[in-house]
Design a protein around this motif. Structure first.
Motif, PDB file in Angstrom:
ATOM      1  N   CYS A   1     -15.117 -18.077  37.477  1.00 18.79           N
ATOM      2  CA  CYS A   1     -13.680 -18.410  37.530  1.00 18.79           C
ATOM      3  C   CYS A   1     -13.231 -18.510  38.985  1.00 18.79           C
ATOM      4  O   CYS A   1     -13.785 -17.845  39.857  1.00 18.79           O
ATOM      5  CB  CYS A   1     -12.846 -17.298  36.876  1.00 18.79           C
ATOM      6  SG  CYS A   1     -13.256 -16.954  35.165  1.00 18.79           S
TER       7      CYS A   1
ATOM      8  N   ASP B   1     -19.661 -24.241  34.570  1.00 15.41           N
ATOM      9  CA  ASP B   1     -18.550 -24.072  33.634  1.00 15.41           C
ATOM     10  C   ASP B   1     -17.515 -23.087  34.139  1.00 15.41           C
ATOM     11  O   ASP B   1     -17.866 -22.039  34.711  1.00 15.41           O
ATOM     12  CB  ASP B   1     -19.076 -23.544  32.292  1.00 15.41           C
ATOM     13  CG  ASP B   1     -19.474 -24.660  31.348  1.00 15.41           C
ATOM     14  OD1 ASP B   1     -18.633 -25.058  30.545  1.00 15.41           O
ATOM     15  OD2 ASP B   1     -20.620 -25.139  31.447  1.00 15.41           O
TER      16      ASP B   1
ATOM     17  N   GLU C   1      -7.807 -11.622  29.478  1.00 13.39           N
ATOM     18  CA  GLU C   1      -8.113 -13.027  29.160  1.00 13.39           C
ATOM     19  C   GLU C   1      -6.861 -13.886  29.269  1.00 13.39           C
ATOM     20  O   GLU C   1      -5.767 -13.402  29.140  1.00 13.39           O
ATOM     21  CB  GLU C   1      -8.700 -13.107  27.748  1.00 13.39           C
ATOM     22  CG  GLU C   1     -10.093 -12.485  27.697  1.00 13.39           C
ATOM     23  CD  GLU C   1     -10.660 -12.463  26.294  1.00 13.39           C
ATOM     24  OE1 GLU C   1     -10.223 -13.263  25.448  1.00 13.39           O
ATOM     25  OE2 GLU C   1     -11.542 -11.632  26.040  1.00 13.39           O
TER      26      GLU C   1
ATOM     27  N   SER D   1     -13.439 -19.517  31.260  1.00 11.58           N
ATOM     28  CA  SER D   1     -12.438 -19.517  30.187  1.00 11.58           C
ATOM     29  C   SER D   1     -12.578 -20.722  29.260  1.00 11.58           C
ATOM     30  O   SER D   1     -12.019 -20.749  28.169  1.00 11.58           O
ATOM     31  CB  SER D   1     -11.019 -19.464  30.775  1.00 11.58           C
ATOM     32  OG  SER D   1     -10.831 -20.545  31.657  1.00 11.58           O
ATOM     33  N   GLU D   2     -13.339 -21.735  29.701  1.00  7.35           N
ATOM     34  CA  GLU D   2     -13.614 -22.908  28.863  1.00  7.35           C
ATOM     35  C   GLU D   2     -14.988 -22.793  28.183  1.00  7.35           C
ATOM     36  O   GLU D   2     -15.177 -23.244  27.053  1.00  7.35           O
ATOM     37  CB  GLU D   2     -13.599 -24.188  29.729  1.00  7.35           C
ATOM     38  CG  GLU D   2     -12.239 -24.529  30.316  1.00  7.35           C
ATOM     39  CD  GLU D   2     -11.246 -24.952  29.244  1.00  7.35           C
ATOM     40  OE1 GLU D   2     -11.634 -25.654  28.297  1.00  7.35           O
ATOM     41  OE2 GLU D   2     -10.071 -24.551  29.350  1.00  7.35           O
TER      42      GLU D   2
ATOM     43  N   GLY E   1     -18.245 -14.781  28.264  1.00  6.62           N
ATOM     44  CA  GLY E   1     -19.165 -15.926  28.300  1.00  6.62           C
ATOM     45  C   GLY E   1     -20.622 -15.501  28.304  1.00  6.62           C
ATOM     46  O   GLY E   1     -21.448 -16.043  27.563  1.00  6.62           O
TER      47      GLY E   1
ATOM     48  N   ARG F   1     -16.738 -20.489  26.765  1.00  9.78           N
ATOM     49  CA  ARG F   1     -16.931 -19.782  25.500  1.00  9.78           C
ATOM     50  C   ARG F   1     -16.277 -20.449  24.301  1.00  9.78           C
ATOM     51  O   ARG F   1     -16.484 -20.051  23.172  1.00  9.78           O
ATOM     52  CB  ARG F   1     -16.412 -18.347  25.648  1.00  9.78           C
ATOM     53  CG  ARG F   1     -15.024 -18.284  26.247  1.00  9.78           C
ATOM     54  CD  ARG F   1     -14.680 -16.887  26.650  1.00  9.78           C
ATOM     55  NE  ARG F   1     -14.460 -16.070  25.465  1.00  9.78           N
ATOM     56  CZ  ARG F   1     -13.490 -15.173  25.334  1.00  9.78           C
ATOM     57  NH1 ARG F   1     -12.655 -14.975  26.331  1.00  9.78           N
ATOM     58  NH2 ARG F   1     -13.352 -14.488  24.233  1.00  9.78           N
ATOM     59  N   TYR F   2     -15.460 -21.481  24.553  1.00 11.69           N
ATOM     60  CA  TYR F   2     -14.742 -22.111  23.438  1.00 11.69           C
ATOM     61  C   TYR F   2     -15.314 -23.466  23.038  1.00 11.69           C
ATOM     62  O   TYR F   2     -14.677 -24.232  22.357  1.00 11.69           O
ATOM     63  CB  TYR F   2     -13.254 -22.243  23.775  1.00 11.69           C
ATOM     64  CG  TYR F   2     -12.594 -20.886  23.948  1.00 11.69           C
ATOM     65  CD1 TYR F   2     -12.497 -20.002  22.864  1.00 11.69           C
ATOM     66  CD2 TYR F   2     -12.118 -20.460  25.177  1.00 11.69           C
ATOM     67  CE1 TYR F   2     -11.927 -18.744  23.009  1.00 11.69           C
ATOM     68  CE2 TYR F   2     -11.547 -19.206  25.342  1.00 11.69           C
ATOM     69  CZ  TYR F   2     -11.459 -18.349  24.249  1.00 11.69           C
ATOM     70  OH  TYR F   2     -10.908 -17.103  24.394  1.00 11.69           O
ATOM     71  N   ARG F   3     -16.535 -23.768  23.517  1.00 10.32           N
ATOM     72  CA  ARG F   3     -17.146 -25.016  23.066  1.00 10.32           C
ATOM     73  C   ARG F   3     -18.492 -24.707  22.409  1.00 10.32           C
ATOM     74  O   ARG F   3     -18.978 -23.589  22.514  1.00 10.32           O
ATOM     75  CB  ARG F   3     -17.290 -26.010  24.212  1.00 10.32           C
ATOM     76  CG  ARG F   3     -18.170 -25.588  25.354  1.00 10.32           C
ATOM     77  CD  ARG F   3     -18.018 -26.604  26.489  1.00 10.32           C
ATOM     78  NE  ARG F   3     -18.818 -26.288  27.659  1.00 10.32           N
ATOM     79  CZ  ARG F   3     -20.084 -26.654  27.815  1.00 10.32           C
ATOM     80  NH1 ARG F   3     -20.714 -27.319  26.871  1.00 10.32           N
ATOM     81  NH2 ARG F   3     -20.732 -26.359  28.933  1.00 10.32           N
ATOM     82  N   LYS F   4     -19.045 -25.687  21.741  1.00 11.27           N
ATOM     83  CA  LYS F   4     -20.341 -25.456  21.088  1.00 11.27           C
ATOM     84  C   LYS F   4     -21.410 -25.429  22.170  1.00 11.27           C
ATOM     85  O   LYS F   4     -21.714 -26.449  22.784  1.00 11.27           O
ATOM     86  CB  LYS F   4     -20.633 -26.559  20.069  1.00 11.27           C
ATOM     87  CG  LYS F   4     -21.962 -26.327  19.348  1.00 11.27           C
ATOM     88  CD  LYS F   4     -22.154 -27.292  18.203  1.00 11.27           C
ATOM     89  CE  LYS F   4     -23.572 -27.227  17.651  1.00 11.27           C
ATOM     90  NZ  LYS F   4     -24.053 -25.890  17.332  1.00 11.27           N
TER      91      LYS F   4
ATOM     92  N   LEU G   1     -21.800 -14.082  24.945  1.00  8.22           N
ATOM     93  CA  LEU G   1     -22.051 -15.150  23.980  1.00  8.22           C
ATOM     94  C   LEU G   1     -23.401 -15.823  24.261  1.00  8.22           C
ATOM     95  O   LEU G   1     -24.207 -16.043  23.362  1.00  8.22           O
ATOM     96  CB  LEU G   1     -20.907 -16.172  24.056  1.00  8.22           C
ATOM     97  CG  LEU G   1     -20.914 -17.346  23.087  1.00  8.22           C
ATOM     98  CD1 LEU G   1     -20.997 -16.874  21.638  1.00  8.22           C
ATOM     99  CD2 LEU G   1     -19.651 -18.186  23.275  1.00  8.22           C
TER     100      LEU G   1
ATOM    101  N   ASP H   1     -13.127 -13.224  31.212  1.00  7.98           N
ATOM    102  CA  ASP H   1     -13.652 -14.475  30.638  1.00  7.98           C
ATOM    103  C   ASP H   1     -15.141 -14.655  30.925  1.00  7.98           C
ATOM    104  O   ASP H   1     -15.897 -15.102  30.070  1.00  7.98           O
ATOM    105  CB  ASP H   1     -12.862 -15.678  31.172  1.00  7.98           C
ATOM    106  CG  ASP H   1     -11.476 -15.786  30.534  1.00  7.98           C
ATOM    107  OD1 ASP H   1     -11.395 -15.690  29.304  1.00  7.98           O
ATOM    108  OD2 ASP H   1     -10.499 -15.958  31.275  1.00  7.98           O
TER     109      ASP H   1
END
Length: 362
Positions: A53, A78, A362, A81-82, A111, A84-87, A114, A107
């Protein structure tokens, strides 16, 4: 006067402390004692995700160039904060590298958890021993910047760059993508960079203090750079907006004609990063387009490059170093410019409004 200025001046030492003992000056061989990944793990990597970040994200953008060039591994960068929200197309042949000064950034932490669940090995680049990220990662590369009090990151950023450059040399050595001679040359250049920065700091500060009298009351500011220096344009803009509250944007120089050039007129200040490097001619062409539209240019370039003086009176010169290390060197004037402008405007440099040193929510 301010912690931020003190920390800008501590950067040569922070770089030395980060590199010290990790690179053999005879062979260029790199040792990362807390890596904890086997040679098999490192040679089996198909892809790397760099997750971070803010300022740490800018360090990741520079590292992408280094790793792809020298270690030959595709890299994705990446914003945590972005991320973790995509495939996420992650498996056990992916290495995920988290970059965080504190090792507690919410964030980034989410990440890597995950990515770990999906089978990825995790490495963290971090400044705080024993932080959550270092405990949850398989391996760590510590930056030895020491405590950073100013909210706007300075020495933590350049230490991250030094650590990421070491990590690049380490990967290249393990994967056999760089010969020993090149590794030794780049290693020596990294070690000697601290001395270069130490020498230029006081001179640069005096020049910038004088220069900013024409710029400190600006409402907007653009920063432009190409290649390895594009992330430094982003970082320079972030520093300025963080501590002086001037609206600032960083752009890749070649993107100007895709929209931002519409903003340029006689009232718009633009800082151009124009070292003599592989993309020098392209960068010069871009700043000449700015000049033709009467933009107020400040250029940072290589000592002895008299052509820059034909474009603008406001030129800051830096010594020539290996072009792979320009991002670390060219960060210094961007930091000092932001500091001197904020200080001149009477802003609270160390504690800017609405900001926290470590973002643990977050």
């Amino acid at each position: 006067k301010h912690f931020m200025l003190k920390e800008i001046y501590e950067q040569p030492q922070a770089i030395i402390d980060t590199v010290s003992g990790r690179i053999n000056p005879e062979t260029g061989s790199v040792t990362l004692p807390e890596m904890n990944l086997s040679d098999e793990d490192l040679t089996g990597i198909d892809r790397i995700f760099l997750v971070a970040c803010g300022t740490s994200w800018h360090a990741a953008l520079v590292a992408k160039y280094w790793i792809e060039r020298w270690a030959g591994i595709p890299v994705e960068v990446d914003i945590a904060s972005e991320f973790r929200y995509r495939k996420l197309l992650i498996n056990e042949r992916v290495l995920t590298v988290a970059i965080s000064q504190s090792g507690e950034t919410a964030d980034t932490l989410a990440g890597i958890r995950l990515a770990k669940e999906l089978g990825s090995k995790i490495v963290t680049i971090c400044n705080v021993v024993g932080s959550t990220m270092t405990r949850e990662a398989h391996g760590t590369v510590y930056t030895h910047a020491g405590p950073e009090i100013g909210v706007a990151s300075t020495k933590a950023f350049t230490s991250q760059l030094a650590a990421l450059f070491l990590f690049t040399l380490f990967l290249a050595e393990k994967r056999g993508t760089m010969d020993a001679k090149t590794r030794l040359e780049l290693g020596k250049e990294l070690i000697s960079l601290a001395t270069v920065i130490e020498k230029v700091l006081p001179v640069l500060q005096d020049e910038i203090k004088e220069l900013i009298e024409n710029y400190y009351d600006s409402r907007d500011f653009l920063f432009v750079g190409r290649g390895l220096n594009f992330p430094i344009a982003l970082e320079g803009a972030l520093k300025l907006k963080e501590i002086s509250y001037i609206h600032a944007e960083g752009y890749a120089s070649g993107e100007l004609k895709h929209g931002p050039i519409a903003l340029i007129d006689k009232d718009m200040p633009i800082l151009g990063i124009t070292p003599r490097d592989a993309v020098y001619q392209k960068s010069i062409s871009n700043v000449e387009e700015i000049k033709a539209r009467q933009g107020r240019l400040i250029l940072i370039g290589t000592k002895g490059d008299d052509h820059l003086k034909t474009i603008t009176d406001d030129v800051l010169y830096l010594p020539e170093v290996h072009e792979e290390l320009n991002p670390i060197l060219y960060t210094i004037p961007a930091q000092l410019l932001s500091y001197e402008i904020a200080s001149r405007r009477g802003c609270d440099v160390d504690q800017p409004r609405n900001l926290a040193k470590s973002v643990t929510v977050e």
